[in-house]
Motif scaffolding. Structure first.
Motif, PDB file in Angstrom:
ATOM      1  N   GLY A  43       0.821  -1.215   0.000  1.00 22.00           N
ATOM      2  CA  GLY A  43       0.000   0.000   0.000  1.00 22.00           C
ATOM      3  C   GLY A  43       0.849   1.257   0.000  1.00 22.00           C
ATOM      4  N   VAL A  44       1.892   1.264   0.818  1.00 23.67           N
ATOM      5  CA  VAL A  44       2.805   2.414   0.857  1.00 23.67           C
ATOM      6  C   VAL A  44       3.437   2.618  -0.513  1.00 23.67           C
ATOM      7  N   ALA A  45       3.953   1.531  -1.099  1.00 25.30           N
ATOM      8  CA  ALA A  45       4.607   1.632  -2.406  1.00 25.30           C
ATOM      9  C   ALA A  45       3.631   2.097  -3.486  1.00 25.30           C
ATOM     10  N   PHE A  46       2.417   1.582  -3.470  1.00 24.60           N
ATOM     11  CA  PHE A  46       1.436   1.957  -4.489  1.00 24.60           C
ATOM     12  C   PHE A  46       1.032   3.426  -4.351  1.00 24.60           C
ATOM     13  N   LEU A  47       0.843   3.894  -3.121  1.00 23.33           N
ATOM     14  CA  LEU A  47       0.520   5.310  -2.914  1.00 23.33           C
ATOM     15  C   LEU A  47       1.649   6.200  -3.422  1.00 23.33           C
ATOM     16  N   LEU A  48       2.886   5.817  -3.136  1.00 19.20           N
ATOM     17  CA  LEU A  48       4.028   6.608  -3.618  1.00 19.20           C
ATOM     18  C   LEU A  48       4.125   6.574  -5.139  1.00 19.20           C
ATOM     19  N   TYR A  49       3.820   5.433  -5.746  1.00 23.01           N
ATOM     20  CA  TYR A  49       3.817   5.332  -7.201  1.00 23.01           C
ATOM     21  C   TYR A  49       2.757   6.260  -7.802  1.00 23.01           C
ATOM     22  N   MET A  50       1.540   6.224  -7.236  1.00 22.91           N
ATOM     23  CA  MET A  50       0.478   7.105  -7.747  1.00 22.91           C
ATOM     24  C   MET A  50       0.836   8.570  -7.529  1.00 22.91           C
ATOM     25  N   ALA A  51       1.476   8.886  -6.408  1.00 25.82           N
ATOM     26  CA  ALA A  51       1.915  10.263  -6.148  1.00 25.82           C
ATOM     27  C   ALA A  51       2.946  10.684  -7.197  1.00 25.82           C
ATOM     28  N   TRP A  52       3.875   9.792  -7.507  1.00 28.48           N
ATOM     29  CA  TRP A  52       4.890  10.103  -8.514  1.00 28.48           C
ATOM     30  C   TRP A  52       4.229  10.350  -9.877  1.00 28.48           C
ATOM     31  N   LYS A  53       3.220   9.512 -10.224  1.00 31.42           N
ATOM     32  CA  LYS A  53       2.526   9.700 -11.498  1.00 31.42           C
ATOM     33  C   LYS A  53       1.858  11.077 -11.558  1.00 31.42           C
ATOM     34  N   LEU A  54       1.220  11.495 -10.457  1.00 28.28           N
ATOM     35  CA  LEU A  54       0.586  12.811 -10.421  1.00 28.28           C
ATOM     36  C   LEU A  54       1.623  13.926 -10.482  1.00 28.28           C
ATOM     37  N   ALA A  55       2.669  13.793  -9.694  1.00 27.03           N
ATOM     38  CA  ALA A  55       3.684  14.858  -9.615  1.00 27.03           C
ATOM     39  C   ALA A  55       4.447  15.020 -10.919  1.00 27.03           C
ATOM     40  N   SER A  56       4.617  13.940 -11.673  1.00 25.53           N
ATOM     41  CA  SER A  56       5.392  14.024 -12.913  1.00 25.53           C
ATOM     42  C   SER A  56       4.536  14.363 -14.129  1.00 25.53           C
ATOM     43  N   ASP A  57       3.234  14.528 -13.957  1.00 23.60           N
ATOM     44  CA  ASP A  57       2.360  14.883 -15.068  1.00 23.60           C
ATOM     45  C   ASP A  57       2.742  16.269 -15.591  1.00 23.60           C
ATOM     46  N   ASP A  58       2.776  16.424 -16.905  1.00 23.70           N
ATOM     47  CA  ASP A  58       3.225  17.694 -17.488  1.00 23.70           C
ATOM     48  C   ASP A  58       2.152  18.792 -17.484  1.00 23.70           C
ATOM     49  N   GLY A  59       0.912  18.454 -17.168  1.00 27.03           N
ATOM     50  CA  GLY A  59      -0.127  19.460 -17.044  1.00 27.03           C
ATOM     51  C   GLY A  59      -0.841  19.818 -18.336  1.00 27.03           C
TER      52      GLY A  59
ATOM     53  N   ALA B 135      -7.010  -2.128  -7.141  1.00 25.60           N
ATOM     54  CA  ALA B 135      -5.775  -2.322  -6.370  1.00 25.60           C
ATOM     55  C   ALA B 135      -5.646  -1.281  -5.265  1.00 25.60           C
ATOM     56  N   MET B 136      -6.032  -0.055  -5.566  1.00 25.81           N
ATOM     57  CA  MET B 136      -5.947   0.991  -4.535  1.00 25.81           C
ATOM     58  C   MET B 136      -6.826   0.653  -3.339  1.00 25.81           C
ATOM     59  N   GLN B 137      -7.984   0.072  -3.571  1.00 24.34           N
ATOM     60  CA  GLN B 137      -8.849  -0.301  -2.446  1.00 24.34           C
ATOM     61  C   GLN B 137      -8.179  -1.370  -1.588  1.00 24.34           C
ATOM     62  N   TRP B 138      -7.573  -2.351  -2.221  1.00 27.76           N
ATOM     63  CA  TRP B 138      -6.948  -3.438  -1.478  1.00 27.76           C
ATOM     64  C   TRP B 138      -5.704  -2.971  -0.736  1.00 27.76           C
ATOM     65  N   LEU B 139      -5.117  -1.887  -1.190  1.00 23.19           N
ATOM     66  CA  LEU B 139      -3.902  -1.376  -0.554  1.00 23.19           C
ATOM     67  C   LEU B 139      -4.163  -0.156   0.315  1.00 23.19           C
ATOM     68  N   SER B 140      -5.411   0.241   0.437  1.00 23.52           N
ATOM     69  CA  SER B 140      -5.766   1.438   1.205  1.00 23.52           C
ATOM     70  C   SER B 140      -6.167   1.068   2.636  1.00 23.52           C
ATOM     71  N   PRO B 141      -5.496   1.662   3.613  1.00 22.30           N
ATOM     72  CA  PRO B 141      -5.895   1.385   4.999  1.00 22.30           C
ATOM     73  C   PRO B 141      -7.320   1.865   5.292  1.00 22.30           C
ATOM     74  N   LYS B 142      -7.753   2.920   4.626  1.00 24.55           N
ATOM     75  CA  LYS B 142      -9.117   3.408   4.812  1.00 24.55           C
ATOM     76  C   LYS B 142     -10.129   2.341   4.397  1.00 24.55           C
ATOM     77  N   ALA B 143      -9.875   1.673   3.281  1.00 28.30           N
ATOM     78  CA  ALA B 143     -10.783   0.627   2.804  1.00 28.30           C
ATOM     79  C   ALA B 143     -10.799  -0.559   3.771  1.00 28.30           C
ATOM     80  N   TRP B 144      -9.641  -0.965   4.249  1.00 32.65           N
ATOM     81  CA  TRP B 144      -9.587  -2.075   5.201  1.00 32.65           C
ATOM     82  C   TRP B 144     -10.332  -1.737   6.482  1.00 32.65           C
TER      83      TRP B 144
END
Length: 194
Positions: A77-93, A111-120
Motif C-alpha cells: 500500500g505504501v509503495a502503491f501510494l508513492l507510485y500514484m503520487a509520482w505519477k501525479l507529480a510528474s504529469d506535465d499538465g 488495487a488501490m482499495q486493497w492497498l488502502s488502509p481506509k478501505a480495510w
C-alpha cells in the motif's frame, strides 16, 4: 432507523470521505474528464465490494494468523501510494495530449482499495457493526455498499472534471496535481509512521 438505512449511512460516510482512492479520482477527473475517470470509480467499487465480501467470509482472521501477509499488504500500500503520487507529480499538465498519460483504470482503482488502509478499516468496521457471522446480512450490506461507493468515488471524479476548466493552463494543472501528490505522500507517511 432501519438496518438498511444505517448500512447506507455508514457506506456513504466511509466512501465519500477523503482518502487515496478519492484523491486519485479527483485528479483523474481534472486531468482526463469524468467519462475517462469512471473506469477508476467502477474498479474501486468492485475492488472494495470484493474486499468487503472476503472480509465477511473470514479474510481478516487469515491476516491475523499470518501477520507477514498483512505486512506485505501494508508495504504494498505504501509503495502503491508513492507510485500514484509520482505519477501525479510528474504529469506535465497538458490536457490536450491524452496519448502521454492515461486515466487510471479499473485495475488501479481495485488495487488501490486493497492497498488502502481506509478501505480495510471500513470493511472490518462495517462487517463488525452490521454483519457478524450472518451471511445474509453480508450480501445485503454489499448490495447496499456497491452503488453508494460508485457514486461517491464518481462524485470526486465529477468534482475534478468541474474544476478542469480552471486548470486549462499547464502550470495550474501541474500545481494541482502536485498538491494531490503531496496528499498521497502524506497518506503513505501516515502508514509508515502511524
Amino acid at each position: 432507523m432501519s438496518l438498511s438505512l444505517s448500512m447506507a449511512a455508514f457506506a456513504l460516510a466511509a466512501s465519500i470521505s477523503p482518502g487515496p482512492v478519492n484523491i486519485v479520482a479527483l485528479g483523474s477527473g481534472a486531468r482526463h474528464g469524468l467519462r475517462a475517470s469512471l473506469r477508476h470509480a467502477a474498479g474501486a467499487t468492485l475492488g472494495f465490494c470484493l474486499l468487503l465480501v472476503l472480509t465477511g467470509l473470514g479474510l481478516h482472521e487469515l491476516l491475523l494468523r499470518w501477520p507477514l501477509l498483512g505486512q506485505l499488504l501494508h508495504w504494498g500500500g505504501v509503495a502503491f501510494l508513492l507510485y500514484m503520487a509520482w505519477k501525479l507529480a510528474s504529469d506535465d499538465g497538458r490536457l490536450g495530449d491524452d496519448r502521454q498519460a492515461k486515466a487510471p483504470g479499473a485495475w488501479q482503482g481495485a488495487a488501490m482499495q486493497w492497498l488502502s488502509p481506509k478501505a480495510w478499516l471500513a470493511a472490518v468496521a462495517g462487517i463488525g457493526a452490521y454483519v457478524g457471522n450472518e451471511q445474509q446480512l453480508l450480501w445485503l450490506f454489499t448490495w447496499i455498499y456497491g452503488p453508494i461507493c460508485f457514486v461517491s468515488v464518481a462524485s470526486w471524479a465529477w468534482a475534478g472534471s468541474m474544476i478542469r476548466q480552471y486548470l486549462g493552463e499547464p502550470r495550474r494543472l501541474r500545481l494541482f496535481n502536485r498538491g494531490l501528490a503531496g496528499l498521497l505522500v502524506a497518506s503513505a507517511g501516515y502508514l509508515v509512521l502511524g
